[in-house]
Design a protein around this motif. Structure first.
Motif, PDB file in Angstrom:
ATOM      1  N   VAL B 137      27.394  17.332   5.376  1.00  0.00           N
ATOM      2  CA  VAL B 137      26.096  17.016   5.983  1.00  0.00           C
ATOM      3  C   VAL B 137      25.130  16.586   4.882  1.00  0.00           C
ATOM      4  O   VAL B 137      25.227  17.048   3.743  1.00  0.00           O
ATOM      5  N   ARG B 138      24.221  15.704   5.230  1.00  0.00           N
ATOM      6  CA  ARG B 138      23.424  15.080   4.169  1.00  0.00           C
ATOM      7  C   ARG B 138      22.014  15.645   4.056  1.00  0.00           C
ATOM      8  O   ARG B 138      21.388  16.002   5.048  1.00  0.00           O
ATOM      9  N   ARG B 139      21.541  15.679   2.831  1.00  0.00           N
ATOM     10  CA  ARG B 139      20.139  15.927   2.557  1.00  0.00           C
ATOM     11  C   ARG B 139      19.514  14.542   2.437  1.00  0.00           C
ATOM     12  O   ARG B 139      20.022  13.691   1.686  1.00  0.00           O
ATOM     13  N   VAL B 140      18.450  14.318   3.161  1.00  0.00           N
ATOM     14  CA  VAL B 140      17.903  12.963   3.264  1.00  0.00           C
ATOM     15  C   VAL B 140      16.440  12.953   2.832  1.00  0.00           C
ATOM     16  O   VAL B 140      15.675  13.866   3.171  1.00  0.00           O
ATOM     17  N   ARG B 169      20.475   5.428   4.603  1.00  0.00           N
ATOM     18  CA  ARG B 169      21.224   4.436   3.817  1.00  0.00           C
ATOM     19  C   ARG B 169      22.297   5.131   2.993  1.00  0.00           C
ATOM     20  O   ARG B 169      22.155   6.290   2.610  1.00  0.00           O
ATOM     21  N   ASP B 170      23.369   4.405   2.724  1.00  0.00           N
ATOM     22  CA  ASP B 170      24.468   4.980   1.953  1.00  0.00           C
ATOM     23  C   ASP B 170      24.166   4.927   0.463  1.00  0.00           C
ATOM     24  O   ASP B 170      24.920   4.376  -0.332  1.00  0.00           O
ATOM     25  N   HIS B 171      23.024   5.489   0.123  1.00  0.00           N
ATOM     26  CA  HIS B 171      22.683   5.530  -1.304  1.00  0.00           C
ATOM     27  C   HIS B 171      22.248   6.936  -1.667  1.00  0.00           C
ATOM     28  O   HIS B 171      21.245   7.419  -1.147  1.00  0.00           O
ATOM     29  N   TYR B 172      23.003   7.588  -2.533  1.00  0.00           N
ATOM     30  CA  TYR B 172      22.687   8.949  -2.953  1.00  0.00           C
ATOM     31  C   TYR B 172      21.958   8.900  -4.293  1.00  0.00           C
ATOM     32  O   TYR B 172      22.439   8.286  -5.244  1.00  0.00           O
ATOM     33  N   GLN B 180      18.852   8.283   0.717  1.00  0.00           N
ATOM     34  CA  GLN B 180      17.594   7.608   1.018  1.00  0.00           C
ATOM     35  C   GLN B 180      17.575   7.165   2.486  1.00  0.00           C
ATOM     36  O   GLN B 180      18.578   6.676   3.000  1.00  0.00           O
ATOM     37  N   ALA B 181      16.431   7.363   3.137  1.00  0.00           N
ATOM     38  CA  ALA B 181      16.291   6.884   4.515  1.00  0.00           C
ATOM     39  C   ALA B 181      15.039   6.033   4.631  1.00  0.00           C
ATOM     40  O   ALA B 181      13.999   6.348   4.044  1.00  0.00           O
ATOM     41  N   VAL B 182      15.184   4.944   5.399  1.00  0.00           N
ATOM     42  CA  VAL B 182      14.063   4.010   5.552  1.00  0.00           C
ATOM     43  C   VAL B 182      13.806   3.786   7.049  1.00  0.00           C
ATOM     44  O   VAL B 182      14.670   4.028   7.896  1.00  0.00           O
ATOM     45  N   LYS B 183      12.615   3.297   7.362  1.00  0.00           N
ATOM     46  CA  LYS B 183      12.231   3.034   8.749  1.00  0.00           C
ATOM     47  C   LYS B 183      13.270   2.136   9.409  1.00  0.00           C
ATOM     48  O   LYS B 183      13.615   1.065   8.891  1.00  0.00           O
ATOM     49  N   ALA B 184      13.778   2.575  10.543  1.00  0.00           N
ATOM     50  CA  ALA B 184      14.901   1.877  11.169  1.00  0.00           C
ATOM     51  C   ALA B 184      14.466   0.625  11.923  1.00  0.00           C
ATOM     52  O   ALA B 184      15.228  -0.323  12.076  1.00  0.00           O
ATOM     53  N   ASP B 185      13.218   0.619  12.392  1.00  0.00           N
ATOM     54  CA  ASP B 185      12.772  -0.520  13.210  1.00  0.00           C
ATOM     55  C   ASP B 185      11.593  -1.229  12.535  1.00  0.00           C
ATOM     56  O   ASP B 185      10.665  -1.676  13.201  1.00  0.00           O
ATOM     57  N   ALA B 186      11.659  -1.352  11.233  1.00  0.00           N
ATOM     58  CA  ALA B 186      10.539  -1.942  10.503  1.00  0.00           C
ATOM     59  C   ALA B 186      10.345  -3.419  10.858  1.00  0.00           C
ATOM     60  O   ALA B 186       9.231  -3.906  10.943  1.00  0.00           O
ATOM     61  N   GLU B 187      11.425  -4.150  11.069  1.00  0.00           N
ATOM     62  CA  GLU B 187      11.305  -5.594  11.302  1.00  0.00           C
ATOM     63  C   GLU B 187      10.900  -5.893  12.738  1.00  0.00           C
ATOM     64  O   GLU B 187      10.017  -6.714  12.984  1.00  0.00           O
ATOM     65  N   VAL B 188      11.567  -5.234  13.679  1.00  0.00           N
ATOM     66  CA  VAL B 188      11.200  -5.407  15.086  1.00  0.00           C
ATOM     67  C   VAL B 188      10.934  -4.009  15.654  1.00  0.00           C
ATOM     68  O   VAL B 188      11.873  -3.272  15.929  1.00  0.00           O
TER      69      VAL B 188
END
Lengths: 322, 200
Positions: B137-140, B169-172, B180-188
């Protein structure tokens, strides 16, 4: 000679005797411009012309990395060496122009250390000089433990004491002040780093003491005086790419012999530390006498690679991929 | 957008006694207790100077405290949470000397935060071993509000800090000990990627 890191022309602005055996050379660019920047612990290779060729000796930069208007190096005269340091002492004068290679750093400071411990013998203090300038700006604590033979050999250490105070400890052999390396590395905080530059026995002693007290290799750094490659028995080597066979005399390294014959082998440190000149061994009838710090023990045992800058061979046939 | 096969994710070790150490710190939580017990077996009879730190916080409910207590360890410290253990680890390493070896075992999140402390004391890979235990499980970490969320199992989730819908995102990041997590609907706005179970 074309090299990836190029050469620089420098003028000898000043020469001063700092001990009976060591002269300090101040080098400036020939056109008044600043010299390339460097980091503490860097060295330059000085091309020293002589009657039948060129010596290439590496010397640590001892001036501040934050002042690139000049480089300073200290040259200890080695009477029974190949002759490069003798030539620097006897034939080079203030005002002369020398050719040097751009600085490279094979003895850098650890960027995350919490405490830096330096152990040096004699002229081995020179890389430390530029490292301390870097540390002072960074504010990381350090200690210097410098062993010298006697009062007339103590000047560089005394200069550092004036600059850095009690952080620099000087041990004079003539009045029986002994540097106890085991005590220096004892009971140090986690994240300490040890740097050793001096004679082989001092380096080995420091490595052994630190390991005995549980230090791991990633915290132990050392730089050897670079003379070990050019003393031994003569042997011959064939350079596969040109087909040339070269005789390596007892007072030459394989690299020097190849250079004298007009061949180019890439190099940086000329001391068996950096890995730049690593070369594949294509044929061997005999054994390679590895004296480098670069190849792993497995590589050395396999005899499939050689470091031409320091290692020699005892063989009837050696073909390398050069 | 997302990359599979995460190169930035640490490659974990198997705990085994590191040579030459003068003091051995064994720290773990939850399922990591099993690896700690195995390591203690490997170290038994050597007369080593050992300190054991164990946190009972566990995603899966695994608890090896009883077995650890049966071992003959002079210095066994128990913590109710991973955070309490990591805080104490910081104090222990602050006083520690060269020659210390560190063994970590537990969740990726626990190992990651413990490694942040070890890195502060400039411990290198020849002084530290890490063995992963339990689920991945991930720490985000949310790039927008700088908050951390533990035990994330979904590709898309709502950040408890800023309420944005985030995509993991698949970046640890080892520095942050988190993905790392980023806004999922930033573009639309409102257009979310497909929700899926993470390769945890």
């Amino acid at each position: 000679m074309s090299l990836s890191n190029g050469t620089l022309n420098v003028r000898v602005a000043r020469i001063e005797a700092v001990t009976p055996e060591i002269k300090r050379f101040t080098l400036v660019s020939t056109d008044g411009a600043h010299l390339p920047p460097f980091s503490g612990g860097s060295n330059v290779v000085v091309l020293i012309p002589h009657a039948s060729g060129t010596y290439r000796n590496a010397y640590s930069l001892m001036s501040s990395p934050y002042d690139s208007s000049a480089y300073q190096i200290a040259v200890r005269r080695v009477e029974d060496g190949r002759g490069g340091s003798r030539q620097m002492h006897q034939a080079v004068n203030e005002g002369d122009v020398l050719e040097i290679l751009r600085p490279v750093n094979l003895f850098p400071l650890s960027k995350h250390a919490r405490l830096h411990l330096f152990i040096a013998g004699g002229v081995g203090i020179t890389p430390v000089c530029s490292q301390l300038a870097e540390l002072r700006l960074r504010g990381t604590p350090f200690e210097v433990h410098l062993a010298v033979r006697g009062a007339e050999h103590a000047r560089l250490g005394e200069e550092l004491q004036r600059e850095y105070g009690d952080a620099v400890r000087l041990y004079r052999n003539d009045i029986d002040q002994r540097l106890d390396i085991a005590a220096v590395v004892a009971d140090r905080p986690l994240g300490s780093h040890l740097y050793v530059c001096g004679p082989e026995s001092m380096i080995q002693g420091a490595i052994d003491s630190a390991r005995a007290q549980g230090w791991t290799d990633s915290h132990i750094h050392y730089e050897r005086f670079l003379e070990q490659g050019s003393a031994g028995e003569a042997f011959s080597v064939t350079l596969a790419r040109s087909g040339a066979t070269i005789e390596v005399s007892p007072d030459q390294s394989l690299l020097e012999a190849a250079e004298a014959a007009g061949h180019e082998i890439p190099y940086l440190c000329r001391g068996g530390a950096c890995g730049m000149c690593e070369t594949d061994v294509l044929e061997l009838d005999g054994e390679i006498l590895h004296t480098d710090d670069w190849l792993s023990d497995e590589d050395k045992a396999a005899n499939k690679k050689i470091m031409p800058c320091v290692s020699r061979a005892k063989c009837s046939r050696l073909v390398i991929d050069c | 957008m997302l990359i599979t096969g995460i190169k930035s994710r640490p490659v974990y070790d198997q705990l085994h006694p590191l040579p030459g150490g003068t003091h051995h710190l064994i720290a773990g939580q939850g399922s990591g207790g099993l690896a700690m017990l195995r390591l203690l077996d490997d170290m038994a009879g050597e007369g080593l100077n050992i300190t054991l730190l164990y946190s009972r916080e566990s995603f899966s409910g695994q608890d090896f405290l009883a077995q650890l207590q049966q071992r003959d360890i002079a210095d066994l410290r128990i913590y109710p949470s991973n955070q309490a253990l990591v805080d104490d680890l910081n104090r222990v390493l602050g006083d520690a000397r060269m020659g210390t070896r560190l063994y970590l075992s537990g969740s990726e999140s626990f190992i990651g935060t413990a490694m942040q402390v070890a890195t502060r004391y400039d411990m290198n890979s020849d002084e530290v071993l890490r063995e992963h235990a339990g689920s991945f499980v991930r720490r985000v970490w949310c790039v927008h509000c700088d908050s951390y969320t533990e035990n994330v199992t979904q590709r898309v989730f709502q950040c408890p800090g800023c309420s944005s819908m985030l995509v993991v995102r698949d970046h640890y990041s080892r520095r942050l000990a988190a993905f790392q997590a980023v806004k999922a609907d930033a573009e639309v706005p409102g257009e979310l990627p497909v929700a899926e179970e993470l390769d945890t």
